[in-house]
Structures are given as C-alpha cells and as structure tokens.
Design a protein around this motif. Structure first.
Motif, short mmCIF file in Angstrom:
data_model
loop_
_atom_site.label_atom_id
_atom_site.label_comp_id
_atom_site.label_asym_id
_atom_site.label_seq_id
_atom_site.Cartn_x
_atom_site.Cartn_y
_atom_site.Cartn_z
N PHE A 44 0.87 -1.18 0.00
CA PHE A 44 0.00 0.00 0.00
C PHE A 44 0.91 1.22 0.00
N ALA A 45 0.69 2.12 -0.94
CA ALA A 45 1.50 3.35 -1.01
C ALA A 45 0.55 4.54 -1.13
N GLU A 46 0.37 5.22 -0.02
CA GLU A 46 -0.55 6.36 0.01
C GLU A 46 0.20 7.65 -0.27
N ASP A 47 -0.49 8.64 -0.76
CA ASP A 47 0.11 9.97 -0.88
C ASP A 47 0.13 10.57 0.52
N LEU A 48 1.15 10.23 1.27
CA LEU A 48 1.23 10.52 2.71
C LEU A 48 2.70 10.66 3.09
N GLY A 49 3.07 11.78 3.67
CA GLY A 49 4.45 11.95 4.11
C GLY A 49 5.42 11.67 2.98
N HIS A 50 6.42 10.83 3.27
CA HIS A 50 7.43 10.52 2.25
C HIS A 50 7.25 9.11 1.67
N SER A 51 6.00 8.68 1.64
CA SER A 51 5.71 7.39 1.03
C SER A 51 5.99 7.44 -0.47
N ILE A 52 5.37 8.40 -1.13
CA ILE A 52 5.57 8.56 -2.57
C ILE A 52 6.69 9.59 -2.80
N TYR A 53 6.43 10.81 -2.36
CA TYR A 53 7.39 11.89 -2.61
C TYR A 53 8.62 11.74 -1.71
N GLY A 54 9.74 11.49 -2.32
CA GLY A 54 10.98 11.27 -1.55
C GLY A 54 11.26 9.80 -1.36
N GLY A 55 10.19 8.99 -1.24
CA GLY A 55 10.37 7.56 -1.00
C GLY A 55 10.41 6.75 -2.29
N VAL A 56 9.57 7.15 -3.23
CA VAL A 56 9.52 6.46 -4.53
C VAL A 56 9.88 7.43 -5.65
N TRP A 57 9.28 8.61 -5.54
CA TRP A 57 9.35 9.58 -6.63
C TRP A 57 10.20 10.79 -6.20
#
Ligand code: AHR
Length: 512
Positions: A44-57
């Motif tokens: 599960f990858a929510e647009d939350l904190g650094h899940s997507i931004y910084g973590g994946v993208w």
C-alpha cells in the motif's frame, strides 16, 4: 557452581533461557488446499508523508539517482521483493483526491493541499500516469482506490474511462495526450476507503447504498476485467461486513478489512523501538487477533456467499507506533524492528490459513510510512526486517496451502498468552514444500519435530531472521544489523523433520 546453588528457588535464568520448548507437528504434504493468491503479499503506497514523494518519486531532475524520476535504489529493492500489487493513492487521501490534478503535463498540474496528512503542499507530479508506469517498472498489478467520499459518481466513472477506455471519448483522448495510446491494466478498483471514518463518517447502510450507486456508473472498457473492492470494516465490526454483504455483496468482487496492531491504542501509543518484553508479547498477541477477525468475517461472508466468490481483502494492516521522535507526526514515519518482522510473519501465516477467502492484502505501507518495507533519508535507503520477511515468503506466491497442525506450548507473560511457535506451509509453484515457522518466545529456542505425510524428503535448506535483541533494526548508520542468514538447524529423513528454531526467530524451510 553458582547455577546449581540457586536451583531451589527455581531454574536459574541463564539455564531457563537456554532450555528449548518442544513442539510437535503434522504436515499433510499430499493434501494441497486453496491457492495462496500472490496478491496476499501486496503493498500500500498512500500519498502521505514521504511514502511517494521522496520515497519512490524524486523527479527526473533530482540529484538522487533515479530512473525517469523514480528512485533507482527503491525500484531495485521492490523488484527483488516481487511486489505483486500496490494500492494507491490512499487511504484517507483517496476520498479527497481529485484525479484530474494528477494528469496532464507535470508543469501544468496544480499545487493542492494534502489536507489528510499534515496540510503540506502537493505538486501532483506523481499522478495516474506515474503510478501506472511505476507498476509497470516493478511488475506489479494495479489497485486504484477511487473517491466515493467527496466526489460524484461521474468523476469515478471518468477516471476509470481515462485509465481503461479503448474508445475516443474525451477521457481516453486525454490519456493519449498524456502519451499513452493503449489503456492501462486496472486490476482492482477500490470504491471508497474507511467510509465509517475519514471517507465520510457513514453508516453501513448508507455506505452500501452508495457503493451500489457508484458501481453502477463505472464502466471498464475493452476485454479487461477489473475487480471491484468494496469499502472495508474498521477492525472488529462484524455488522459492517454483514450489512455490506447483505445489501451490496453482488456489486463487489472483494470487501475490505482494516486492522492495525496498535499496542496501547490511540491514547497510549508505544514506541516503535523502545520496548521491553511486555511490549513484545503485547504486540505479537494483538497481531494474532487478525486470525479471530478473519475467521469471524469469513463466517459472515459464508452466509451470503457460500461459494466464496467475494474475497476478503485486508487492504490495510500492520503495526502502528508513535511516530519517530523529531519527524512530522502527520507523516506516520516509524522505525521497524525484529518485532515488526515477527508481526509480518505471523500475519502472513494467518492469511495463508485463510487462503480460501483472503485473496489480497496490502500492508500499510510500502515506503517510509507505518510498517514499511523500506526507509529512505535523502539518497540513503535501508531495508527493514519486514522487507526481509516478505522476501522470505516469495515462494508462497501462487502456491497451494498445505494443512499444518502444531502442538505447541504457550509463551506467557503477565496477562498475555500466545503460542510459542506458529507456522504455515505450502507446496510452491516450484514443486517444493516451503514452511515458515515463527518462534515467538524471545528467551527460548524451540525444538520442532514434524511428521510429514505424503513426502519422502531427503533434503532441507532454509533461512532465518533473528537478532540478539528484540528491538534490533537497520538504521542509515548500520543498514545491515538484521538480515536473513542461511539456516542449518533442520534435518529431514523421509517423513520426519526436525528443526531447532532460535528464540525470537522466523525460519523458512524448503523441503525436497
Ligand atoms: O495507513 C494510514 C491510514 O490509516 C489510512 O489513510 C487510513 O485508511 C487508515 O486509517
């Protein structure tokens, strides 16, 4: 010697600590059960904190090494994990999301406020095309969580049209302008998230009616089939499952269930890293509640769906501890210890036992949020014990569940009482028997003696995940503090298998 002198008052700690518990078992290798759907090991990858931004993208211009904007280190780690499916974009975020903010040229996308998670600016540079490409790059199936809470059904219909239409509708043409001629594969469409809470504070009756209405207008184009996943219950809420199944069962292919292990509850949340043995057993005990929950919900579903057409989809689960000190509390960033790895293994074993009904699950969450596989900091990345547990389970993807019975003593502390050893077994697609055994006792090894029916085995190999301390973890300074090692503690001879599991360990055995 001092040990002998203290025996009158009970076993000296040093001696007791080493005496193994004895466990016996029976494995029916000749009785393959239901298929363990690979999507049970989903993320599960929510647009939350650094899940997507910084973590994946990080975007294509980032100094962090990336492939078309996606972190290369994270991509590689996820590929090695054989991630089967990723749920996106929420979570609570999903029921506020306007999909149109995340399509079209990146430079023209609006800045929006992530009201669900800390009120931070969101430049929407990771939207539908980026999610779809990401799934393609890691070879995962798609699970898009649609907005039922705050947008009309037409928006969900248009989003699905944008993703899947083969026609020349304005939405399909919009996708073509975004550089994608062919429809994307939409494997799962979630319709509403936590409608009892952040998704709209609805009653189950109202949610069931809305689900029927929204699903009516969703049209998946072309030859592809998309499974509809209905909005799930809040943990132990059988009434929710009952009402949704009764009123809207035929409109869904799966119904969600969210259950988090939150020792101490919301009011007295505990540290992810700073805990003693009571925090250990409490957490493991609460994670085992998943079995009760899934059994209960499956029984309710059996009333309305005896043929088990509708899946129970545990689309959010995992540990939830106090955020890491110094981090933004709204970003739900927490460290991950051996204890989290144990929770992951216990929970995945439970899903295997319920493979006939649980056909997808999505741990919360994949990167930098809650019980994460991966943590990042700038250009650094660490893999957590939870990552390694998921990796150990790879041979389970698409395998057949095998009946495994364990006669085990209990490990007890204070008011908590859990089995010393828990496990599951499968016949893998590779033809081999695989077994994951978990020794929950942090002090004593476990000697397991197993009778294996229907297999004349001659060799066993394995891996073990353990550490000297319950709170062992990988940090950016010490990224390899805990990782799986080859396991030499098992022997097999025909139908007799013996294994000595170290205290607080997860062991996978591969038997031929
Ligand atoms: O995973 C974090 C949040 O937990 C999700 O957004 C929400 O669905 C749940 O309450």
């Amino acid at each position: 010697m001092t040990l002998a002198l203290t025996i009158a008052g009970g076993l000296p700690t040093a001696l007791a600590a080493e005496s193994p518990v004895h466990v016996s078992g029976n494995l029916q290798a000749n009785a393959p059960g239901p298929t363990v759907n690979a999507d049970v090991f989903g993320q599960f990858a929510e647009d939350l904190g650094h899940s997507i931004y910084g973590g994946v993208w990080v975007g294509p211009t980032s100094p962090i090494p990336n492939t078309d904007g996606y972190r290369t280190d994270v991509l590689n780690a996820l590929r090695a994990l054989k991630v089967p499916v990723v749920r996106w974009p929420g979570g609570c975020f999903a029921d506020r999301y306007d999909w149109r903010d995340g399509v079209g040229p990146a430079s023209q996308r609006p800045i929006t406020e992530n009201v669900s998670w800390g009120g931070v600016d969101d430049d929407n540079s990771f939207g539908t095309p980026e999610y779809m490409k990401f799934m393609d790059m890691i070879g995962a199936r798609t699970f898009v969580a649609g907005n039922l809470g705050s947008e009309p059904p037409s928006e969900l219909a248009h989003w699905v049209d944008y993703m899947t239409s083969t026609s020349h509708s304005k939405w399909a043409q919009m996708r073509r302008r975004d550089g994608r001629e062919q429809p994307w594969r939409l494997n799962y469409l979630g319709v509403g998230n936590e409608l009892w809470g952040c998704g709209g504070n609805m009653t189950a009756d109202y949610a069931a009616d809305l689900l029927r209405r929204y699903v009516t207008f969703v049209h998946v184009d072309g030859p592809q089939h998309t499974d509809i996943i209905g909005p799930g219950a809040n943990g132990d809420d059988s009434e929710w499952i009952d009402t949704l199944m009764k009123k809207a069962g035929r409109f869904m292919d799966g119904i969600g269930l969210h259950y988090y292990t939150i020792p101490g509850g919301w009011k007295d949340m505990q540290s992810a890293t700073d805990f003693d043995e009571s925090g250990w057993i409490q957490t493991l005990s609460e994670s085992l509640f998943m079995d009760t929950l899934v059994s209960k919900d499956s029984a309710i579903m059996d009333k309305y769906d005896p043929d088990k057409r509708v899946s129970l989809v545990v689309d959010e689960w995992g540990t939830w501890f106090k955020p890491e000190p110094g981090s933004n509390p709204s970003f739900l960033y927490q460290q991950n210890t051996l204890r989290d790895g144990m929770v992951a293994a216990l929970t995945l074993n439970i899903f295997v036992h319920h493979a006939d009904r649980v056909r997808m699950a999505n741990i919360a969450q994949m990167v930098n949020v809650l019980q994460a596989m991966i943590l990042t900091e700038g250009d650094k990345m660490v893999l957590t014990p939870t990552y390694y547990v998921f990796k150990m389970f790879i041979p389970y993807q698409g395998a057949k569940a095998l009946p495994l019975k364990l006669e085990t003593p209990q490990y007890t502390l204070g008011k908590y009482n859990v089995p010393s050893v828990q496990g599951s077994a499968v016949r893998g697609k590779d033809g081999h028997v695989h077994m994951v055994l978990v020794n929950l006792d942090p002090n004593r090894p476990a000697q397991v003696l197993m009778h294996v029916e229907g297999l004349s085995a001659h060799q066993v190999s394995g891996e073990v995940l353990t550490a000297p301390h319950m709170n062992a973890r990988n940090t950016f300074a010490n990224p390899d503090a805990i990782k799986p090692a080859a396991f030499g503690g098992a022997q097999v001879d025909g139908s007799s298998l013996k294994a000595t599991l170290p205290s607080k360990s997860i062991v996978i055995l591969n038997v031929d």
